[in-house]
Design an enzyme around this catalytic site. Sequence first.
Site, short mmCIF file in Angstrom:
data_model
loop_
_atom_site.label_atom_id
_atom_site.label_comp_id
_atom_site.label_asym_id
_atom_site.label_seq_id
_atom_site.Cartn_x
_atom_site.Cartn_y
_atom_site.Cartn_z
N ASP A 498 0.84 -1.20 0.00
CA ASP A 498 0.00 0.00 0.00
C ASP A 498 0.87 1.26 0.00
O ASP A 498 2.05 1.22 0.35
CB ASP A 498 -0.92 -0.01 1.22
CG ASP A 498 -2.22 0.73 0.99
OD1 ASP A 498 -2.32 1.47 -0.01
OD2 ASP A 498 -3.14 0.57 1.81
N ASP A 568 -10.81 1.89 -3.03
CA ASP A 568 -11.29 1.65 -1.67
C ASP A 568 -12.81 1.70 -1.60
O ASP A 568 -13.39 1.34 -0.56
CB ASP A 568 -10.72 2.69 -0.71
CG ASP A 568 -9.29 2.38 -0.31
OD1 ASP A 568 -8.84 1.24 -0.53
OD2 ASP A 568 -8.60 3.28 0.21
#
Length: 749
Positions: A498, A568
Amino acid sequence: MEITYFEEERVFQIQTPNTTYLCGIAGKDWLGHIYYGKRMEDHRAGYLMRTEEAPFTPEVNLREKASFLELFPMEYSTWGIGDFREDCLKVRTEQGYSACELHYVSHWIFDGKPELPGLPATFEGSVEKHMQPGADTSASPESCRENGKCQTLEILCRDEILKLDVILSYSVFDDTDAIARSVRIENHSQEALYLDRVYSVCLDMEDKEYEMLTLAGAWARERHMERRPLAHGRQGVASGRGESSHQEHPFLALLGKHTTQEAGEVYGMHFVYSGNFTAQAEKTQYDHVRMTMGINPEGFCWKLAPEETFQTPEVILVYSDCGLDGMTHEFHRLYRNHLIRSPWLHQKRPVLLNNWEATYFNFDAEKIFEIAREAKRLGIEMLVLDDGWFGERDTDDCSLGDWQVNEKKLPGGLTALADRITGLGMKFGLWFEPEMVSPKSRLYEAHPDWAIQIPGRPATQGRAQYVLDLSRQEIVDYVYEAVASVLRSAEISYVKWDMNRHLTDLSSYGLSGERQGELSHRYMLGVYQLQERLLQEFPNLLLENCSSGGARFDPGMLYYSPQIWCSDDTDAMERLAIQEGTALLYPLSCIGAHVSDCPNHVTGRVVPFETRGHVALAGTFGYELDVTRISEEEQNQIPGQVELYHKYNDLVREGDYYRIASAGDNHLYDCWQVTSQDRRRSLVTYIQVRARPNYHSRTIMLKGLDKDAVYELEGTGKRYSGELLMRAGLLVPEMKGDYVSVLYSLVQV
């Protein structure tokens, strides 16, 4: 696939299966663009450079050189000599002078494709050959001649005053119409030169009432398609955030005014790079168009010392006269065959469950094991432990950089937890954010100068974190060892990498003042080095890149990871537009897509569990919820969804993707289709976004079938010819309720 130089006409002809690219030498040694479009065998089109009419070339009419430079279709444009259109190369001397004039010198045509040192790039040959652990992954001309599946043209141009060589590279493959282009800059002078702008591609052509297509968005709504008429002047997209970004995407296409999914011209450019970029189209006073793409020049300056070389990242060009579907298929084919190197490329990925939306930071080993045990019972194959397993990470404001296990949460460490989960017959995966450091961390306390920051100025925090300066080799080495030591400690099959904030306060303690403009690009080279080293040591690792969702979903990342977290926003209705824009360029096998909880954690929307599963099937497929807390009704649907994944994933992963309808256009329904390359199987996904009263069935026109074959609609016994389904269509009954969906599976009989 063939590249030829016709000496008499001084024309280069680049042939792909269905397209032709022509450039040539005008006057004494001016390299100009001639033609890019549908394949033609006749190369004698040099007259299109218009050098037989006023203002002629400078050799004939020196007094109007400025007029010539403003009109000539440059193959690679430069700044400072009279071409006032967007330039690709701006060079500054130590004395502060900025001008560059390139002239053709020589060229080479050879089989194969050289690597781009330190950069992701398309490659010749098989994925298996390219990813042998420890093997030399370069594709030298000598080593590639054996396969003969790729050919490269390199054209050397020179500025004699600067002693600067510019090598333009073009590579083509025998199984796609895509052209890979890049540029290499070599300084053969006795002084340093400064590159203030260096793009990878330039394409000059006449305007035909083109429209511009880009992908734009924000966090949680990435890659929405935007189409608008091309106006006079410069227009385009860019990122200066240190990543390809949520807001813009390193893609630009020009479309004919009446281009549709199935018909019309498309010129597409896609940047194989994950950092700052710019992509522009400029319509001139003469109604000509120049397309350019490359590293964003804002904040960029590269010092090129004597005998040093600068290599630009690669741009992929695609021309289609079969509409957007044609462009999509070429990008998909190229990326599957010549960019993604992972051994997972042609394999089913394990159906995973990520604990983030299930627990956030509130977990311990027993809670994770409880989720894993229930997930295993339902048929899920991997448990991924997300943020919160290290340091003192109970909130998101600390411990990044301290990649040591929090044994208060996980007694016995990752080894004990991984052993328990793999003991269930599941695989185990782990989340990292290796590029970041928290101000509240042991790493930052020991090395505050490792964060990107401007001396004497308070650094800007984003998500309570700073960015590590990966332009410095000692920091790259530290980060690599921190991650690799964790992976060596336990049986970890998957890593989610990430990156949760942009780059600001651009300054490096490792660079001199005159080299500070190199930071953003050197940072990306550091990221690429980290991931390359990771895959060399752990060649079977399933790596998924992520950046606050989809902020670094780009071709550069695909070179290292076969899948990227798409967004997301896991709301299935929001995902329709996000995944549509993503699938315009990327194979469905790249798109990280999960079934998540409802009400959705981002939008609050409630969507039927079945529909959430159907949308996630058009991607990697997995779950983002707590299986121990969802309703029994939803639990009972998971084994069936996993079964659907195993039934259809080979088709979804390897098949040709077609867009049937877009809810963004009609606001009622969304529909896409995947057809096997042998056209024997096809899967159609239909999502009813909004129900309507007093309507009956809807006709959808299918694509990509064999018109002479007969297909059976699975589960019904009904049979249709391919011609009937593509010309007359398939009836979809109106369903009750919003957000409902259905799959149609067709098998050739």
